[in-house]
Design an enzyme around this catalytic site. Structure first.
Site, PDB file in Angstrom:
ATOM      1  N   LYS A   1     -12.745  -4.133  11.889  1.00 41.17           N
ATOM      2  CA  LYS A   1     -13.412  -3.151  11.019  1.00 41.17           C
ATOM      3  C   LYS A   1     -14.805  -2.791  11.533  1.00 41.17           C
ATOM      4  CE  LYS A   1     -10.696  -4.754   7.087  1.00 41.17           C
ATOM      5  NZ  LYS A   1     -10.605  -5.794   6.073  1.00 41.17           N
TER       6      LYS A   1
ATOM      7  N   GLY B   1      -1.553 -14.462  -2.627  1.00 39.85           N
ATOM      8  CA  GLY B   1      -1.033 -13.476  -1.665  1.00 39.85           C
ATOM      9  C   GLY B   1      -2.130 -12.731  -0.921  1.00 39.85           C
TER      10      GLY B   1
ATOM     11  N   VAL C   1     -11.103   0.436   6.771  1.00 38.55           N
ATOM     12  CA  VAL C   1     -12.336  -0.347   6.585  1.00 38.55           C
ATOM     13  C   VAL C   1     -12.722  -0.331   5.116  1.00 38.55           C
ATOM     14  CG1 VAL C   1     -14.772  -0.598   7.217  1.00 38.55           C
ATOM     15  CG2 VAL C   1     -13.165   0.388   8.859  1.00 38.55           C
TER      16      VAL C   1
ATOM     17  N   GLU D   1      -9.686   6.178   6.571  1.00 41.61           N
ATOM     18  CA  GLU D   1     -10.655   5.602   5.633  1.00 41.61           C
ATOM     19  C   GLU D   1     -10.211   4.230   5.128  1.00 41.61           C
ATOM     20  OE1 GLU D   1     -13.830   7.182   4.492  1.00 41.61           O
ATOM     21  OE2 GLU D   1     -13.839   5.019   4.280  1.00 41.61           O
TER      22      GLU D   1
ATOM     23  N   VAL E   1       0.836  -1.204   0.000  1.00 40.65           N
ATOM     24  CA  VAL E   1       0.000   0.000   0.000  1.00 40.65           C
ATOM     25  C   VAL E   1       0.878   1.265   0.000  1.00 40.65           C
ATOM     26  CG1 VAL E   1      -1.779   1.291   1.238  1.00 40.65           C
ATOM     27  CG2 VAL E   1      -1.889  -1.204   1.153  1.00 40.65           C
TER      28      VAL E   1
ATOM     29  N   GLY F   1     -11.127  -1.226   2.432  1.00 37.89           N
ATOM     30  CA  GLY F   1     -10.098  -0.873   1.441  1.00 37.89           C
ATOM     31  C   GLY F   1     -10.348   0.499   0.856  1.00 37.89           C
TER      32      GLY F   1
HETATM   33  N1  HSE Z   1      -7.000  -9.055   4.947  1.00 37.07           N
HETATM   34  C1  HSE Z   1      -7.864  -7.961   4.628  1.00 37.07           C
HETATM   35  C2  HSE Z   1      -9.045  -8.479   3.809  1.00 37.07           C
HETATM   36  C3  HSE Z   1      -7.095  -6.915   3.879  1.00 37.07           C
HETATM   37  O1  HSE Z   1      -8.939  -9.599   3.280  1.00 37.07           O
HETATM   38  O2  HSE Z   1     -10.051  -7.809   3.720  1.00 37.07           O
HETATM   39  C4  HSE Z   1      -7.814  -5.612   3.732  1.00 37.07           C
HETATM   40  O3  HSE Z   1      -8.108  -5.034   4.965  1.00 37.07           O
END
Ligand code: HSE
Length: 384
Positions: free
Chosen positions: A198, A180, A125, A122, A11, A127
């Site tokens: 979240k 991944g 939660v 932001e 990120v 993405g």
């Molecule tokens: N491991 C998290 C998911 C990554 O799969 O949603 C994003 O927060």
């Protein structure tokens, strides 16, 4: 504006790329220069010209020129120190660190308020989905009564593969791992803990409260079998990992659990690594936020928007009360599978092969468990 980015993983590097590619447009939007002064990570990476690489986060948080510190290393130890120190030094902070906010949000927000600086999160939660700020700012006319959603992309991807490619849990998990998708600690995804982090953040803002994260009852998807998915499908449902927070008469119900959702429901049709958040409130009634919940540019998009927002919006004080009355949500219809007939109050029943499958009437989980004492069974919530 001068920015210091701490954490140059997937990120972090996405943030560098977006800020570099969109520099001119973003600068026009806020009428000031947007410059990344530092990129901080343990291992050196190739950074665009002009960005200072450092191994030491103190260089970033102690530099008077830095206005915004972006924390993207994750975890609840060093990240906490970086954020608290940055806030104390008068820096605005942008973070995607859901675990840290769920466990130490109160201390962090109080520190930000005390030092009159902003903290945006932001990306923590959903993405890239704009949901934290919109739920707080654009629904301000409303009282929120319920939040429900699919907040973990990895488990949704696994459940989707099981359903569409006819795979069992372990096979789907291996594919997700190969791509991944999994957190370094797989339990965060598979056992519903990431989704619990979240829903904590969403509930905290919706109900203006801090509470003990450990009171959230989270169960993940390890108990979901292909067989149960197929039976659920016969009954008109899909199984999704649902995070929920709602007002109860005596407090707040907050939990994460695999749940049968009617096949026509929008939430049931959120597949792959997509996330969805459905908010119920008094005037707007129902609103749904949907989009990609993970990924380099997806998440970096939210981080960059937050960075820009630090120049614009007024400070969120997070002056919330501490709430003790947090409970799991136990009143529900339930799906029960057993290898012999049971004496249950049910809405729907069928048997197939050696299995007996029930959708119960709405009942308390304790009452159901009492009736099932001594039996071997598989059990999931069913959304009404
Ligand atoms: N491991 C998290 C998911 C990554 O799969 O949603 C994003 O927060």
């Amino acid at each position: 504006m001068k920015i210091g980015i701490v954490g140059l993983g997937t990120v972090g590097f996405g943030v560098v790329e977006i800020l570099t590619q969109q520099k001119e447009r973003l600068e026009k939007t806020i009428n000031q220069e947007v410059t990344i002064k530092y990129g901080c990570a343990l291992e050196e990476v190739d950074l665009p010209d002009g960005i200072i690489y450092t191994k030491d986060f103190h260089d970033v948080i102690n530099d008077d020129e830095v206005d915004v510190v972006v924390e993207l290393i994750g975890g609840t130890t060093i990240a906490k120190t970086i954020i608290l120190e940055a806030l104390k030094n008068g820096k605005h902070v942008v973070t995607a660190n859901k675990a840290l906010l769920a466990h130490h949000g109160q201390e962090i927000f109080e520190t930000a308020a005390k030092h009159n600086v902003k903290i945006y999160y932001e990306a923590s939660v959903g993405g890239g989905i704009p949901v934290v700020v919109p739920a707080k700012e654009d629904l301000v006319a409303n009282e929120i009564s319920k939040i429900e959603g699919i907040l973990n992309g990895t488990t949704n991807f696994i459940l989707t593969l099981m359903e569409t490619d006819n795979l069992d849990f372990d096979e789907a998990l291996t594919i997700a791992d190969g791509l991944g998708f999994l957190e370094a600690d797989v339990s965060l995804d598979l056992d519903g803990i990431d989704a619990a982090h979240k829903i904590y953040i969403l509930a905290m803002n919706a109900f203006e409260m801090f509470f003990d994260f450990n009171k959230i009852h989270a169960s993940g998807i390890r108990s979901v079998t292909k067989k149960d998915m197929d039976y659920a499908k016969k009954l008109g449902y899909k199984i999704k990992l649902i995070a929920q927070a709602k007002k109860l008469e005596n407090g707040y119900g907050i939990d994460v659990s695999p749940t049968l959702i009617g096949i026509k429901d929008i939430v049931a049709n959120v597949n792959q690594a997509y996330n969805v958040v459905e908010i119920t409130c008094n005037y707007l009634e129902n609103v749904i936020f949907y989009g990609k919940g993970a990924g380099r540019y997806v998440t970096a998009s939210a981080v960059v928007s937050d960075i820009i927002k630090t120049t614009k919006t007024e400070i969120w004080k997070h002056e919330y009360r501490y709430e003790e009355n947090i409970f799991p949500i136990t009143k529900s219809q339930y799906y029960v599978r057993c290898d012999h007939p049971l004496d249950l109050d049910y809405k729907t029943y069928f048997s197939f092969d050696k299995d007996h499958i029930y959708i119960t009437n709405t009942m308390e989980l304790d009452d159901l468990k009492n009736q099932l004492e001594g039996e071997t069974y598989n059990l999931f919530k069913v959304r009404d």
